[in-house]
Design a protein around this motif. Structure first.
Motif, PDB file in Angstrom:
ATOM      1  N   ASP A 179       0.826  -1.211   0.000  1.00 12.17           N
ATOM      2  CA  ASP A 179       0.000   0.000   0.000  1.00 12.17           C
ATOM      3  C   ASP A 179       0.858   1.257   0.000  1.00 12.17           C
ATOM      4  OD1 ASP A 179       0.869  -0.676   2.592  1.00 12.17           O
ATOM      5  OD2 ASP A 179      -0.723   0.505   3.510  1.00 12.17           O
ATOM      6  N   THR A 180       1.967   1.247   0.736  1.00 14.10           N
ATOM      7  CA  THR A 180       2.892   2.394   0.744  1.00 14.10           C
ATOM      8  C   THR A 180       3.435   2.636  -0.657  1.00 14.10           C
ATOM      9  OG1 THR A 180       3.543   1.855   3.017  1.00 14.10           O
ATOM     10  CG2 THR A 180       4.972   3.354   1.795  1.00 14.10           C
ATOM     11  N   LEU A 181       3.806   1.561  -1.329  1.00 15.51           N
ATOM     12  CA  LEU A 181       4.339   1.667  -2.690  1.00 15.51           C
ATOM     13  C   LEU A 181       3.283   2.196  -3.648  1.00 15.51           C
ATOM     14  CD1 LEU A 181       6.643   1.193  -4.644  1.00 15.51           C
ATOM     15  CD2 LEU A 181       6.028  -1.230  -4.727  1.00 15.51           C
ATOM     16  N   ALA A 182       2.059   1.724  -3.510  1.00 17.97           N
ATOM     17  CA  ALA A 182       0.975   2.199  -4.380  1.00 17.97           C
ATOM     18  C   ALA A 182       0.712   3.689  -4.180  1.00 17.97           C
ATOM     19  CB  ALA A 182      -0.298   1.393  -4.102  1.00 17.97           C
ATOM     20  N   LEU A 198       3.094  -0.021 -11.530  1.00 18.91           N
ATOM     21  CA  LEU A 198       3.422  -1.028 -10.540  1.00 18.91           C
ATOM     22  C   LEU A 198       3.191  -2.409 -11.141  1.00 18.91           C
ATOM     23  CD1 LEU A 198       4.127  -1.944  -7.655  1.00 18.91           C
ATOM     24  CD2 LEU A 198       1.724  -1.581  -7.044  1.00 18.91           C
ATOM     25  N   VAL A 199       4.215  -3.260 -11.096  1.00 19.74           N
ATOM     26  CA  VAL A 199       4.123  -4.624 -11.608  1.00 19.74           C
ATOM     27  C   VAL A 199       4.267  -5.566 -10.418  1.00 19.74           C
ATOM     28  CG1 VAL A 199       4.978  -6.293 -13.280  1.00 19.74           C
ATOM     29  CG2 VAL A 199       5.225  -3.831 -13.738  1.00 19.74           C
ATOM     30  N   VAL A 245      11.283  -2.780  -5.612  1.00 20.19           N
ATOM     31  CA  VAL A 245      11.125  -2.164  -4.297  1.00 20.19           C
ATOM     32  C   VAL A 245      10.674  -3.232  -3.299  1.00 20.19           C
ATOM     33  CG1 VAL A 245       9.973  -0.389  -2.929  1.00 20.19           C
ATOM     34  CG2 VAL A 245      10.557   0.067  -5.312  1.00 20.19           C
ATOM     35  N   VAL A 246      11.356  -3.283  -2.155  1.00 22.31           N
ATOM     36  CA  VAL A 246      10.951  -4.152  -1.041  1.00 22.31           C
ATOM     37  C   VAL A 246      10.509  -3.223   0.093  1.00 22.31           C
ATOM     38  CG1 VAL A 246      11.645  -6.007   0.521  1.00 22.31           C
ATOM     39  CG2 VAL A 246      12.660  -5.863  -1.766  1.00 22.31           C
ATOM     40  N   PRO A 247       9.203  -2.918   0.181  1.00 19.07           N
ATOM     41  CA  PRO A 247       8.734  -1.835   1.056  1.00 19.07           C
ATOM     42  C   PRO A 247       8.184  -2.294   2.412  1.00 19.07           C
ATOM     43  CG  PRO A 247       7.028  -2.384  -0.508  1.00 19.07           C
ATOM     44  CD  PRO A 247       8.144  -3.379  -0.728  1.00 19.07           C
ATOM     45  N   SER A 248       8.694  -3.391   2.948  1.00 21.66           N
ATOM     46  CA  SER A 248       8.134  -4.000   4.164  1.00 21.66           C
ATOM     47  C   SER A 248       7.970  -3.007   5.309  1.00 21.66           C
ATOM     48  CB  SER A 248       9.017  -5.149   4.631  1.00 21.66           C
ATOM     49  OG  SER A 248       8.956  -6.219   3.734  1.00 21.66           O
ATOM     50  N   LYS A 249       6.886  -3.244   6.084  1.00 22.30           N
ATOM     51  CA  LYS A 249       6.645  -2.473   7.310  1.00 22.30           C
ATOM     52  C   LYS A 249       6.965  -3.298   8.558  1.00 22.30           C
ATOM     53  CE  LYS A 249       2.715   0.012   5.293  1.00 22.30           C
ATOM     54  NZ  LYS A 249       1.270   0.324   5.481  1.00 22.30           N
ATOM     55  N   GLN A 290      10.613   3.037   6.487  1.00 19.74           N
ATOM     56  CA  GLN A 290       9.422   2.209   6.316  1.00 19.74           C
ATOM     57  C   GLN A 290       8.141   3.001   6.552  1.00 19.74           C
ATOM     58  OE1 GLN A 290       8.716  -0.617   9.734  1.00 19.74           O
ATOM     59  NE2 GLN A 290      10.828  -0.047  10.210  1.00 19.74           N
ATOM     60  N   ASP A 291       7.136   2.711   5.720  1.00 22.98           N
ATOM     61  CA  ASP A 291       5.814   3.338   5.814  1.00 22.98           C
ATOM     62  C   ASP A 291       5.870   4.857   5.683  1.00 22.98           C
ATOM     63  OD1 ASP A 291       3.074   3.149   5.952  1.00 22.98           O
ATOM     64  OD2 ASP A 291       2.982   3.239   8.134  1.00 22.98           O
ATOM     65  N   ASN A 292       6.884   5.359   4.976  1.00 26.05           N
ATOM     66  CA  ASN A 292       7.039   6.801   4.766  1.00 26.05           C
ATOM     67  C   ASN A 292       7.007   7.074   3.269  1.00 26.05           C
ATOM     68  OD1 ASN A 292       8.092   9.451   4.378  1.00 26.05           O
ATOM     69  ND2 ASN A 292       9.112   9.357   6.370  1.00 26.05           N
ATOM     70  N   VAL A 293       5.875   7.557   2.791  1.00 26.23           N
ATOM     71  CA  VAL A 293       5.692   7.771   1.350  1.00 26.23           C
ATOM     72  C   VAL A 293       6.678   8.807   0.818  1.00 26.23           C
ATOM     73  CG1 VAL A 293       4.083   8.564  -0.422  1.00 26.23           C
ATOM     74  CG2 VAL A 293       3.273   7.076   1.413  1.00 26.23           C
ATOM     75  N   GLU A 294       6.903   9.876   1.569  1.00 25.72           N
ATOM     76  CA  GLU A 294       7.832  10.928   1.125  1.00 25.72           C
ATOM     77  C   GLU A 294       9.238  10.381   0.947  1.00 25.72           C
ATOM     78  OE1 GLU A 294       7.297  13.897   0.167  1.00 25.72           O
ATOM     79  OE2 GLU A 294       5.183  14.118   0.705  1.00 25.72           O
ATOM     80  N   SER A 295       9.694   9.599   1.912  1.00 25.96           N
ATOM     81  CA  SER A 295      11.031   9.014   1.838  1.00 25.96           C
ATOM     82  C   SER A 295      11.145   8.071   0.651  1.00 25.96           C
ATOM     83  CB  SER A 295      11.341   8.265   3.144  1.00 25.96           C
ATOM     84  OG  SER A 295      12.597   7.649   3.096  1.00 25.96           O
ATOM     85  N   LEU A 296      10.099   7.283   0.402  1.00 22.63           N
ATOM     86  CA  LEU A 296      10.096   6.359  -0.732  1.00 22.63           C
ATOM     87  C   LEU A 296      10.124   7.117  -2.051  1.00 22.63           C
ATOM     88  CD1 LEU A 296       9.836   3.631  -2.075  1.00 22.63           C
ATOM     89  CD2 LEU A 296       7.394   3.618  -1.531  1.00 22.63           C
ATOM     90  N   ILE A 297       9.327   8.158  -2.174  1.00 27.13           N
ATOM     91  CA  ILE A 297       9.306   8.967  -3.400  1.00 27.13           C
ATOM     92  C   ILE A 297      10.682   9.554  -3.683  1.00 27.13           C
ATOM     93  CG2 ILE A 297       8.458  11.155  -4.353  1.00 27.13           C
ATOM     94  CD1 ILE A 297       5.731  10.481  -3.121  1.00 27.13           C
TER      95      ILE A 297
END
Length: 346
Positions: A179-182, A198-199, A245-249, A290-297
């Protein structure tokens, strides 16, 4: 010296821990040991796959976890010969107090399960965990890293197009950060000139219905920028993406997906959850909170820019990750670790 070694599965169906079960079984067989794999009659994925690979199999007449544990304890007490490798907490607890056992945990027990672990460790020769991170939570545990086979990919990287393909491999779920990645992709497509898709490769095994519905609601925001491949080999996904991306929480005890990307020389972005930073190594630059959309972007844009500019730095990072996989998490490294362990025990 030849040694009979039995490996008892944690689950009848195949997940990450069972992937390692087969890696261990193959390595043991190549070292000259006689390997028997023990599992329940239902689910039967593990025992059927083991038989297909030519391993001796003990199929216990069990269809529930409680039945499996009861039958496993009886079989272990009456019929087992040689060493027992308990591949998870279930067989470890079921055979608590029995001699000549290895307890191998792929996840750190949480809550009440920690009490089960105390009993499971009675009379064990070794308790193994896959990372230093996990060893902090399990007394007397030794680090025994997981490993994955190489995934061969073309050495020449395909140029990125107008749409950047972001890959997710594993169980699509909230705890795995899908969900964070989406949300990050939805934001990027709304705010930036570049387009992202997203694949997803994998299925929602072991994910409850409520969590699946929550994820589907988030994914609906990018439904036209999402492709589902289903359960496929990692190479199928890797050939179609620019970045994994491995976006685990959740605090991961290891990171098999990360090591698969490292072996395939795929640009890899991981969250800072649990052992993931340990797996990619000290100083690795592509880690987000983790679980930080801004950091991921921010990290996704950084890698994308480097890919667009054909940066030499990106190739250095990817090659360094590949050699880290080769030295620490390849089948050759795993076999060497296993040989050292058995020499100490046997």
């Amino acid at each position: 010296m030849l040694k009979e070694i039995n490996i008892a599965t944690n689950n009848g169906d195949i997940g990450g821990g069972e992937v390692m079960l087969f890696n261990i079984a193959r390595a043991l067989r190549s070292l000259g040991h006689e390997v028997t794999i023990v599992g329940p009659a239902s689910p039967s994925e593990v025992v059927e796959a083991a038989a297909d690979e030519g391993f001796d199999v003990v199929c216990l007449p069990a269809t529930t976890r409680k039945q499996y544990m009861a039958h496993l304890r009886i079989w272990d007490q009456r019929s087992r010969k040689g060493l027992l490798w308990c591949n998870g907490l279930v067989p470890s607890f079921a055979t608590a107090g029995h001699q000549n056992r290895i307890v191998h945990l792929h996840q750190v027990p949480q809550g009440k399960l920690r009490w089960l672990l105390k009993f499971a460790q009675i009379c064990t020769l070794k308790t193994l965990v896959p990372s230093k991170f996990a060893s902090q939570f399990v007394k007397t545990a030794e680090v025994f890293p997981n490993w994955v086979s190489t995934i061969n990919m073309p050495l020449k990287r395909k140029p990125i197009g107008k749409t950047i393909s972001i890959g997710f491999l594993g169980r699509p779920s909230v705890i795995k950060g899908t969900d964070t990645l989406a949300r990050a992709i939805e934001r990027l497509n709304r705010e930036k000139t570049l387009q992202f898709e997203l694949v997803i490769a994998g299925e929602s095994k072991f994910v409850d219905e409520g969590a699946q519905q929550s994820l589907q609601k988030t994914l609906s925001c990018i439904q036209y920028q999402t492709r589902f491949l289903g359960w496929v080999e990692p190479s199928v996904l890797f050939q179609q993406i620019d970045i994994l991306v491995v976006p685990s929480k959740i605090p991961e005890s290891f990171g098999l997906v990360a090591t698969e990307a490292m072996s395939a020389r795929v640009p890899l972005l991981v969250s800072d959850a649990g052992a993931l930073p340990e797996v990619v190594g000290e100083g690795y630059p592509w880690i987000f909170e983790q679980d930080n959309v801004e950091s991921l972007i921010q990290q996704m844009m950084q890698i994308t820019t480097q890919l667009e500019n054909h940066s030499e730095e990106i190739e250095k990072i990817i090659n360094s990750s590949y050699w880290r996989w080769q030295e620490e998490f390849s089948p050759q490294a795993g076999k060497a670790h296993l040989r050292e362990l058995l020499l100490e025990i046997l």
